[in-house]
Design a protein around this motif. Structure first.
Motif, short mmCIF file in Angstrom:
data_model
loop_
_atom_site.label_atom_id
_atom_site.label_comp_id
_atom_site.label_asym_id
_atom_site.label_seq_id
_atom_site.Cartn_x
_atom_site.Cartn_y
_atom_site.Cartn_z
N ILE A 15 -1.08 -1.45 -4.91
CA ILE A 15 -0.12 -0.76 -4.45
C ILE A 15 -0.77 0.66 -5.11
O ILE A 15 -1.24 0.89 -6.03
CB ILE A 15 1.30 -0.96 -4.99
N TYR A 16 -0.34 1.77 -4.42
CA TYR A 16 -0.55 3.06 -4.75
C TYR A 16 0.64 4.10 -4.99
O TYR A 16 1.39 3.97 -4.11
CB TYR A 16 -1.64 3.87 -3.82
N ALA A 17 0.64 4.69 -6.11
CA ALA A 17 1.86 5.68 -6.38
C ALA A 17 1.21 7.10 -6.43
O ALA A 17 0.25 7.31 -6.82
CB ALA A 17 2.29 5.53 -7.88
N ASP A 18 1.79 7.69 -5.45
CA ASP A 18 1.47 9.22 -5.15
C ASP A 18 -0.01 9.38 -4.69
O ASP A 18 -0.84 10.27 -5.08
CB ASP A 18 1.99 10.01 -6.27
N GLY A 19 -0.64 8.36 -4.18
CA GLY A 19 -1.72 8.18 -3.63
C GLY A 19 -2.78 7.40 -4.60
O GLY A 19 -3.85 7.23 -4.12
N TRP A 20 -2.45 7.66 -5.90
CA TRP A 20 -3.56 6.93 -6.84
C TRP A 20 -3.17 5.60 -7.18
O TRP A 20 -1.95 5.00 -7.16
CB TRP A 20 -3.43 7.81 -8.08
N LEU A 21 -4.14 4.78 -7.38
CA LEU A 21 -3.97 3.41 -7.58
C LEU A 21 -3.13 3.11 -8.85
O LEU A 21 -3.41 3.84 -9.89
CB LEU A 21 -5.31 2.71 -7.90
N VAL A 22 -2.32 2.27 -8.88
CA VAL A 22 -1.50 1.77 -10.06
C VAL A 22 -2.10 1.14 -10.93
O VAL A 22 -2.55 -0.08 -10.72
CB VAL A 22 -0.03 0.99 -9.51
N GLU A 23 -2.64 1.74 -12.19
CA GLU A 23 -3.73 0.90 -13.09
C GLU A 23 -2.52 -0.06 -13.90
O GLU A 23 -1.31 0.27 -14.30
CB GLU A 23 -4.34 1.92 -14.02
N GLN A 24 -2.96 -1.26 -14.30
CA GLN A 24 -2.35 -2.14 -15.06
C GLN A 24 -3.15 -2.88 -16.18
O GLN A 24 -4.16 -3.14 -15.89
CB GLN A 24 -1.78 -3.18 -14.26
N GLU A 25 -2.54 -3.27 -17.16
CA GLU A 25 -3.34 -3.61 -18.17
C GLU A 25 -4.17 -4.90 -17.77
O GLU A 25 -5.19 -5.04 -18.23
CB GLU A 25 -2.35 -4.23 -19.52
N GLY A 26 -3.68 -5.73 -17.22
CA GLY A 26 -3.97 -7.00 -16.57
C GLY A 26 -5.57 -6.93 -15.77
O GLY A 26 -6.34 -7.60 -16.17
N ASN A 27 -5.40 -6.02 -15.06
CA ASN A 27 -6.72 -5.75 -14.10
C ASN A 27 -7.61 -4.74 -14.49
O ASN A 27 -8.12 -4.09 -13.53
CB ASN A 27 -6.11 -6.10 -12.82
N LYS A 28 -7.45 -4.02 -15.43
CA LYS A 28 -8.21 -2.97 -15.89
C LYS A 28 -9.75 -3.21 -16.02
O LYS A 28 -9.81 -4.44 -16.43
CB LYS A 28 -7.72 -2.08 -17.07
#
Lengths: 287, 361
Positions: free
Chosen positions: B348-361
């Motif tokens: 998922i992308y929020a306002d165009g940017w990838l949603v970064e998460q702890e788990g998959n950084k």
């Protein structure tokens, strides 16, 4: 396969043929006609073969006029071409000054030729002309109506003033057509200013410079109005160029035969020189 | 050879830039390693060439610094920076022979004759110009001329960086391939930092180890070709790279559950995500969408385009439209069919940017 034969297209060429006939072929042939005949008036003509040509080619008067003409042409070429390039190089490429410079440069070209002659005549007069007066008050004995050297000086100065602009405008057009990438590449390659001129600007200006040289060569060879108004060929015969001499023979003395023969020789010389310059300047141009 | 650092770099062509729109380059902070092959990729007008000219010194930045090996070169002229640049259109010195063209940068830098001769022959050999060294450069074809431009860029062994500004634009397609692999080969031989500007993704992805994707004056993502393909950081990257580009789908998000076309789908990065009023979309590449027998979303097939190796299938459910790739040998389902997304590659992308998460950084 049958080829359709349709000769109607020739019909559309007629206007051009007529136009060229009237403005080039017929006048030229009239001259050729005069050049091989002798006349004593009364519209009676006698065949004289190549006598007039021989006479002109052996005449001292023609040799001297031709020598003066060559000196004049090569002097103004030697001054106007480098000067024109130098001015074009210093002109701005962008901004509001571009149009100011272009208009200033175009001004001398817009003045009628006899006006140019009259202007310089007055400008150079020893007592009342600005240039003549200034030179004399500086201690030079300047009088272009009496001294051949001064007459030549004024004549050449006038032509340089009148026609350098043409070279400037052509060279400038050549310069602005060089893409920025060439200058950028040269800067990155570490080229010095002279190398940029020698290897980028000069080669890129070559075509327009060829045109400039040819135009100035032909025009200066045929120059009539300005020296006629300025000096009238004098003092003595010192500034009698080919065209002035030709007019004297043709219309002053009304020697139609010799004048016609001289016209043709004159024409061939201009043609030959133009061809020579063109071939020399275009040498090594494969594209 | 040098490491290149762009520190807080901004540039505007206007004298008094006011808003962000006045800047051709908005904010660039990049560090490029010595000897790397980088590509600057982006649509026309995104600031690629501006950035290149800032590095070469043809332009002076409005803000920020350019450093070569930690030495500030911002105020240096192009010839002082010791760089090479190849332009979009071939720049050759018409009156010189091919040999003199290649020797020109060396002569300007006062290299001695024997060395020049050696280098010129070496480069001519690499570019297959040896038999034309004596001919006048102006007589060559467009690609021959561009080879000379490339050669002048490559001939100096001491340059900090070699930059290419869309160098293959004027080259015929079949020669493009040849020259591109030649460049790649040259990079492996001489190991110099190379920056390659292009708007062609194939060129960028084949040439570079690291691709810098730019859009509207900012760097959107820097990464290996695989990164860019599999983990685009912005929907722009997803769109721009890949053919066809990434599917961008409207979605509803509620308590970590993502709904597309009314069905809940699994995505890689939605755990505990809070939209906070951002516009959220799902991005998935056509490569990672497939037909399934059950589950998934029910759709209609609207069109099929055959590209040779794959078929691009467009499907539709109400407002939801997307594309997927189908291998040549696979069968195209008839009528109503069901599709599913590869959960690891769907994000998922929020306002165009990838949603970064702890788990998959």
């Amino acid at each position: 396969m049958n080829k359709t034969v349709n000769q109607k297209a020739w019909f559309f060429v007629i206007p051009v043929v007529v136009l060229v006939a009237f403005n080039a072929v017929i006048p030229l042939m009239t001259v050729v006609n005069y050049s091989v005949q002798e006349t004593f008036g009364n519209n009676e003509f006698f065949w004289s073969g190549l006598d007039w040509f021989k006479q002109i080619l052996h005449s001292d008067r023609f040799h001297q006029a031709l020598r003066r003409q060559l000196i004049f042409t090569f002097t103004i070429l030697a001054i106007e071409i480098p000067l024109g390039i130098a001015i074009a190089l210093t002109m701005p490429r962008k901004g509001p000054w571009v149009s100011v410079c272009l208009v200033l440069m175009a001004l001398p070209l817009l003045i009628p030729w006899n006006v140019v002659g009259a202007m310089w005549n007055i400008f150079a007069l020893p007592k009342i002309g600005f240039m003549g007066h200034v030179l004399n008050s500086m201690g030079f004995d300047f009088n272009f109506t009496r001294q051949p050297g001064d007459a030549w000086f004024t004549l050449i100065l006038m032509d340089v003033w009148h026609w350098t602009s043409l070279v400037v405008l052509l060279a400038y057009a050549g310069l602005v057509s060089i893409p920025d990438a060439y200058y950028q590449a040269a800067r990155i390659d570490g080229a010095k200013p002279f190398a940029i001129f020698r290897y980028i600007q000069l080669p890129k200006m070559k075509r327009v410079l060829t045109i400039a040289v040819l135009l100035r060569l032909m025009d200066s060879f045929m120059i009539y109005t300005e020296p006629f108004v300025l000096t009238g060929g004098g003092p003595g015969n010192s500034t009698t160029l080919l065209s002035i001499d030709l007019v004297k023979i043709a219309l002053g003395q009304f020697d139609l035969g010799p004048a016609a023969a001289m016209s043709l020789i004159y024409f061939l010389i201009v043609l030959l020189l133009s061809w020579l310059f063109y071939t020399l300047m275009m040498r090594g141009e494969e594209e | 050879m040098a490491k290149i650092t762009l520190d807080n770099l901004r540039h505007s062509y206007m004298e008094n830039p006011q808003s962000a729109e006045d800047f051709a380059l908005k904010q660039i902070d990049v560090e490029w390693d010595d000897g790397g092959a980088y590509a600057l990729l982006g649509p026309s007008g995104c600031g690629k060439t501006t950035l290149l000219n800032l590095i070469s010194g043809l332009l002076k930045p409005s803000h920020g610094r350019v450093l070569f090996d930690d030495v500030d070169v911002t105020d240096q002229q192009p010839d002082q920076r010791n760089i090479a640049q190849v332009f979009q259109f071939p720049v050759i010195y018409d009156t010189m022979s091919v040999y003199d063209n290649l020797a020109f940068p060396l002569r300007n830098h006062g290299v001695d004759k024997v060395e020049i001769d050696k280098k010129v022959h070496e480069i001519a050999e690499m570019l297959e110009l040896t038999d034309r060294l004596k001919t006048r450069a102006s007589g060559l074809t467009a690609d021959g001329k561009q080879k000379i431009s490339l050669g002048r860029g490559l001939v100096r062994s001491d340059v900090n960086v070699i930059m290419f500004d869309e160098p293959l634009t004027v080259i015929d397609p079949h020669l493009k391939w040849q020259l591109r692999s030649k460049l790649k080969e040259l990079h492996e031989q001489i190991h110099r930092t190379m920056i390659y500007v292009t708007h062609d993704q194939t060129e960028a992805l084949t040439f570079a180890d690291q691709v810098v994707v730019m859009d509207e004056g900012v760097v959107v993502q820097i990464g290996t070709p695989i990164d860019l393909f599999e983990r685009p950081k912005h929907i722009f990257v997803g769109h721009f790279i890949g053919s066809p580009g990434m599917n961008v789908l409207a979605c509803d998000i509620d308590n970590g559950k993502v709904r597309v076309g009314g069905e809940v789908i699994e995505v890689a990065n939605a755990d505990g995500f809070n939209a906070n009023g951002c516009e959220v979309v799902v991005g998935v590449r056509p490569e990672f969408v497939s037909f399934v027998d059950k589950g998934g979303i029910e759709v209609d097939v609207t069109s099929v385009a055959d590209t040779g190796r794959h078929r691009v299938v467009a499907v539709k459910k109400d407002d939801l439209e997307l594309k997927l790739l189908l291998d040549e040998e696979d069968e195209l389902p008839e009528g109503k069919s069901r599709i599913a997304f590869d959960a690891d590659k769907t994000r998922i992308y929020a306002d165009g940017w990838l949603v970064e998460q702890e788990g998959n950084k």
